[in-house]
Scaffold this motif. Structure first.
Motif, PDB file in Angstrom:
ATOM      1  N   MET A 200      45.797  43.841  45.844  1.00 15.97           N
ATOM      2  CA  MET A 200      46.031  43.787  44.417  1.00 15.97           C
ATOM      3  C   MET A 200      47.243  42.913  44.108  1.00 15.97           C
ATOM      4  O   MET A 200      47.182  42.072  43.225  1.00 15.97           O
ATOM      5  CB  MET A 200      46.242  45.208  43.892  1.00 15.97           C
ATOM      6  N   PHE A 201      48.318  43.095  44.868  1.00 13.12           N
ATOM      7  CA  PHE A 201      49.528  42.327  44.570  1.00 13.12           C
ATOM      8  C   PHE A 201      49.397  40.873  45.003  1.00 13.12           C
ATOM      9  O   PHE A 201      50.086  40.003  44.478  1.00 13.12           O
ATOM     10  CB  PHE A 201      50.752  42.996  45.192  1.00 13.12           C
ATOM     11  N   GLY A 202      48.487  40.600  45.932  1.00 12.86           N
ATOM     12  CA  GLY A 202      48.214  39.232  46.324  1.00 12.86           C
ATOM     13  C   GLY A 202      47.597  38.416  45.192  1.00 12.86           C
ATOM     14  O   GLY A 202      47.710  37.197  45.176  1.00 12.86           O
ATOM     15  N   TYR A 203      46.939  39.086  44.244  1.00  9.92           N
ATOM     16  CA  TYR A 203      46.442  38.399  43.056  1.00  9.92           C
ATOM     17  C   TYR A 203      47.577  38.058  42.102  1.00  9.92           C
ATOM     18  O   TYR A 203      47.505  37.094  41.356  1.00  9.92           O
ATOM     19  CB  TYR A 203      45.427  39.266  42.298  1.00  9.92           C
ATOM     20  N   MET A 204      48.629  38.860  42.101  1.00 11.20           N
ATOM     21  CA  MET A 204      49.712  38.714  41.137  1.00 11.20           C
ATOM     22  C   MET A 204      50.702  37.617  41.506  1.00 11.20           C
ATOM     23  O   MET A 204      51.303  37.000  40.638  1.00 11.20           O
ATOM     24  CB  MET A 204      50.455  40.038  40.993  1.00 11.20           C
ATOM     25  N   THR A 205      50.912  37.420  42.808  1.00  5.55           N
ATOM     26  CA  THR A 205      51.836  36.391  43.279  1.00  5.55           C
ATOM     27  C   THR A 205      51.534  36.092  44.743  1.00  5.55           C
ATOM     28  O   THR A 205      50.720  36.769  45.363  1.00  5.55           O
ATOM     29  CB  THR A 205      53.313  36.812  43.117  1.00  5.55           C
ATOM     30  N   GLU A 206      52.205  35.109  45.272  1.00  2.00           N
ATOM     31  CA  GLU A 206      52.089  34.808  46.693  1.00  2.00           C
ATOM     32  C   GLU A 206      53.022  35.756  47.448  1.00  2.00           C
ATOM     33  O   GLU A 206      54.248  35.674  47.314  1.00  2.00           O
ATOM     34  CB  GLU A 206      52.466  33.349  46.947  1.00  2.00           C
ATOM     35  N   LEU A 207      52.442  36.640  48.229  1.00  3.75           N
ATOM     36  CA  LEU A 207      53.236  37.696  48.872  1.00  3.75           C
ATOM     37  C   LEU A 207      54.239  37.167  49.883  1.00  3.75           C
ATOM     38  O   LEU A 207      55.227  37.843  50.169  1.00  3.75           O
ATOM     39  CB  LEU A 207      52.326  38.739  49.513  1.00  3.75           C
TER      40      LEU A 207
ATOM     41  N   PHE B 221      51.343  52.251  41.673  1.00  3.70           N
ATOM     42  CA  PHE B 221      51.994  50.997  42.059  1.00  3.70           C
ATOM     43  C   PHE B 221      51.855  49.942  40.968  1.00  3.70           C
ATOM     44  O   PHE B 221      52.782  49.166  40.733  1.00  3.70           O
ATOM     45  CB  PHE B 221      51.463  50.484  43.399  1.00  3.70           C
ATOM     46  N   LEU B 222      50.733  49.928  40.263  1.00  5.50           N
ATOM     47  CA  LEU B 222      50.573  48.994  39.148  1.00  5.50           C
ATOM     48  C   LEU B 222      51.564  49.322  38.037  1.00  5.50           C
ATOM     49  O   LEU B 222      52.137  48.420  37.422  1.00  5.50           O
ATOM     50  CB  LEU B 222      49.135  49.035  38.620  1.00  5.50           C
ATOM     51  N   PHE B 223      51.811  50.611  37.800  1.00  7.01           N
ATOM     52  CA  PHE B 223      52.799  51.017  36.796  1.00  7.01           C
ATOM     53  C   PHE B 223      54.191  50.509  37.170  1.00  7.01           C
ATOM     54  O   PHE B 223      54.933  50.022  36.315  1.00  7.01           O
ATOM     55  CB  PHE B 223      52.817  52.542  36.648  1.00  7.01           C
ATOM     56  N   LEU B 224      54.560  50.616  38.452  1.00  6.82           N
ATOM     57  CA  LEU B 224      55.878  50.124  38.886  1.00  6.82           C
ATOM     58  C   LEU B 224      56.026  48.626  38.641  1.00  6.82           C
ATOM     59  O   LEU B 224      57.113  48.145  38.353  1.00  6.82           O
ATOM     60  CB  LEU B 224      56.106  50.412  40.371  1.00  6.82           C
ATOM     61  N   PHE B 225      54.929  47.895  38.758  1.00  9.46           N
ATOM     62  CA  PHE B 225      54.983  46.460  38.502  1.00  9.46           C
ATOM     63  C   PHE B 225      55.129  46.171  37.009  1.00  9.46           C
ATOM     64  O   PHE B 225      55.846  45.255  36.618  1.00  9.46           O
ATOM     65  CB  PHE B 225      53.732  45.764  39.037  1.00  9.46           C
ATOM     66  N   ASN B 226      54.458  46.956  36.170  1.00 13.69           N
ATOM     67  CA  ASN B 226      54.446  46.696  34.729  1.00 13.69           C
ATOM     68  C   ASN B 226      55.612  47.306  33.975  1.00 13.69           C
ATOM     69  O   ASN B 226      55.808  47.006  32.799  1.00 13.69           O
ATOM     70  CB  ASN B 226      53.127  47.180  34.121  1.00 13.69           C
ATOM     71  N   ALA B 227      56.375  48.162  34.607  1.00 13.08           N
ATOM     72  CA  ALA B 227      57.514  48.815  33.953  1.00 13.08           C
ATOM     73  C   ALA B 227      58.801  48.364  34.641  1.00 13.08           C
ATOM     74  O   ALA B 227      58.790  47.957  35.803  1.00 13.08           O
ATOM     75  CB  ALA B 227      57.371  50.327  34.038  1.00 13.08           C
ATOM     76  N   ASP B 228      59.896  48.426  33.915  1.00 11.30           N
ATOM     77  CA  ASP B 228      61.191  48.092  34.489  1.00 11.30           C
ATOM     78  C   ASP B 228      61.408  48.964  35.718  1.00 11.30           C
ATOM     79  O   ASP B 228      61.208  50.162  35.632  1.00 11.30           O
ATOM     80  CB  ASP B 228      62.270  48.340  33.433  1.00 11.30           C
ATOM     81  N   PRO B 229      61.665  48.448  36.877  1.00 10.02           N
ATOM     82  CA  PRO B 229      62.244  47.146  37.206  1.00 10.02           C
ATOM     83  C   PRO B 229      61.229  46.086  37.632  1.00 10.02           C
ATOM     84  O   PRO B 229      61.587  45.154  38.339  1.00 10.02           O
ATOM     85  CB  PRO B 229      63.178  47.473  38.363  1.00 10.02           C
ATOM     86  N   PHE B 230      59.947  46.174  37.256  1.00 13.84           N
ATOM     87  CA  PHE B 230      58.930  45.169  37.581  1.00 13.84           C
ATOM     88  C   PHE B 230      58.855  44.931  39.090  1.00 13.84           C
ATOM     89  O   PHE B 230      58.939  43.819  39.580  1.00 13.84           O
ATOM     90  CB  PHE B 230      59.190  43.868  36.815  1.00 13.84           C
ATOM     91  N   PHE B 231      58.697  46.033  39.797  1.00 13.76           N
ATOM     92  CA  PHE B 231      58.715  46.041  41.265  1.00 13.76           C
ATOM     93  C   PHE B 231      57.399  45.532  41.840  1.00 13.76           C
ATOM     94  O   PHE B 231      56.319  45.972  41.440  1.00 13.76           O
ATOM     95  CB  PHE B 231      58.974  47.470  41.758  1.00 13.76           C
ATOM     96  N   ILE B 232      57.491  44.608  42.789  1.00 12.74           N
ATOM     97  CA  ILE B 232      56.306  44.117  43.494  1.00 12.74           C
ATOM     98  C   ILE B 232      56.499  44.343  44.994  1.00 12.74           C
ATOM     99  O   ILE B 232      57.450  43.826  45.581  1.00 12.74           O
ATOM    100  CB  ILE B 232      55.977  42.652  43.170  1.00 12.74           C
TER     101      ILE B 232
ATOM    102  N   GLN C 128      53.541  32.937  39.397  1.00  9.75           N
ATOM    103  CA  GLN C 128      52.737  33.871  38.624  1.00  9.75           C
ATOM    104  C   GLN C 128      51.266  33.656  38.939  1.00  9.75           C
ATOM    105  O   GLN C 128      50.750  32.550  38.838  1.00  9.75           O
ATOM    106  CB  GLN C 128      52.972  33.698  37.130  1.00  9.75           C
ATOM    107  N   GLY C 129      50.617  34.718  39.333  1.00 12.30           N
ATOM    108  CA  GLY C 129      49.194  34.672  39.626  1.00 12.30           C
ATOM    109  C   GLY C 129      48.406  35.271  38.485  1.00 12.30           C
ATOM    110  O   GLY C 129      48.748  35.110  37.318  1.00 12.30           O
ATOM    111  N   THR C 130      47.386  36.016  38.838  1.00 13.72           N
ATOM    112  CA  THR C 130      46.515  36.651  37.853  1.00 13.72           C
ATOM    113  C   THR C 130      47.081  38.005  37.461  1.00 13.72           C
ATOM    114  O   THR C 130      47.477  38.792  38.308  1.00 13.72           O
ATOM    115  CB  THR C 130      45.103  36.842  38.445  1.00 13.72           C
ATOM    116  N   GLU C 131      47.103  38.274  36.150  1.00 14.71           N
ATOM    117  CA  GLU C 131      47.579  39.566  35.672  1.00 14.71           C
ATOM    118  C   GLU C 131      46.525  40.636  35.943  1.00 14.71           C
ATOM    119  O   GLU C 131      45.363  40.472  35.583  1.00 14.71           O
ATOM    120  CB  GLU C 131      47.862  39.505  34.169  1.00 14.71           C
ATOM    121  N   VAL C 132      46.928  41.701  36.588  1.00 14.99           N
ATOM    122  CA  VAL C 132      46.043  42.841  36.801  1.00 14.99           C
ATOM    123  C   VAL C 132      46.309  43.822  35.666  1.00 14.99           C
ATOM    124  O   VAL C 132      47.415  44.342  35.525  1.00 14.99           O
ATOM    125  CB  VAL C 132      46.282  43.501  38.176  1.00 14.99           C
ATOM    126  N   LYS C 133      45.286  44.047  34.856  1.00 14.48           N
ATOM    127  CA  LYS C 133      45.443  44.914  33.689  1.00 14.48           C
ATOM    128  C   LYS C 133      45.262  46.389  34.030  1.00 14.48           C
ATOM    129  O   LYS C 133      45.942  47.237  33.491  1.00 14.48           O
ATOM    130  CB  LYS C 133      44.454  44.516  32.602  1.00 14.48           C
TER     131      LYS C 133
END
Length: 109
Positions: free
Chosen positions: A1-8, A37-48, A80-85
């Motif tokens: 999932m996080f590989g879609y969001m950025t280059e790991l 884990f998606l919530f941690l990415f979308n909420a402060d501190p935007f953890f990946i 920035q990759g693809t946003e996972v909604k």
């Protein structure tokens, strides 16, 4: 999932974030695990996370604890990759065999 969001390979293991999830069955547990884990990415501190380690797994009561190792997402550092909604139940599958475990999840982008 996080590989879609950025280059790991651009993510460093600088911080640790812990999650806990539970469900009523294996599929709902998987859904809630990924959603935490998606919530941690979308909420402060935007953890990946670059890596995730499961620290506790209760297959009978459908509970899981895990730690993610990564850092705060930064557009200056992470492409920035693809946003996972959202995570979806659509065609979600868990194939649990003695020596092999496969998971299939469709994410909403």
């Amino acid at each position: 999932m996080f590989g879609y969001m950025t280059e790991l390979d651009t993510v460093e293991k600088l911080k640790t974030e812990s999650i806990e999830a539970e469900g009523s069955d294996l599929l709902s547990l998987l859904y809630h695990f990924l959603d935490e884990f998606l919530f941690l990415f979308n909420a402060d501190p935007f953890f990946i996370p670059k890596e995730i380690k499961i620290t506790e797994f209760d297959n009978e009561n459908f509970k899981i604890k895990a730690e993610g190792y990564g850092e705060t997402f930064d557009l200056k550092k992470h492409p920035q990759g693809t946003e996972v909604k959202a995570i979806t139940y659509s065609n979600m599958q868990v194939h649990d065999q003695l020596d092999k475990h496969d998971i299939f999840v469709i994410i909403d982008i």
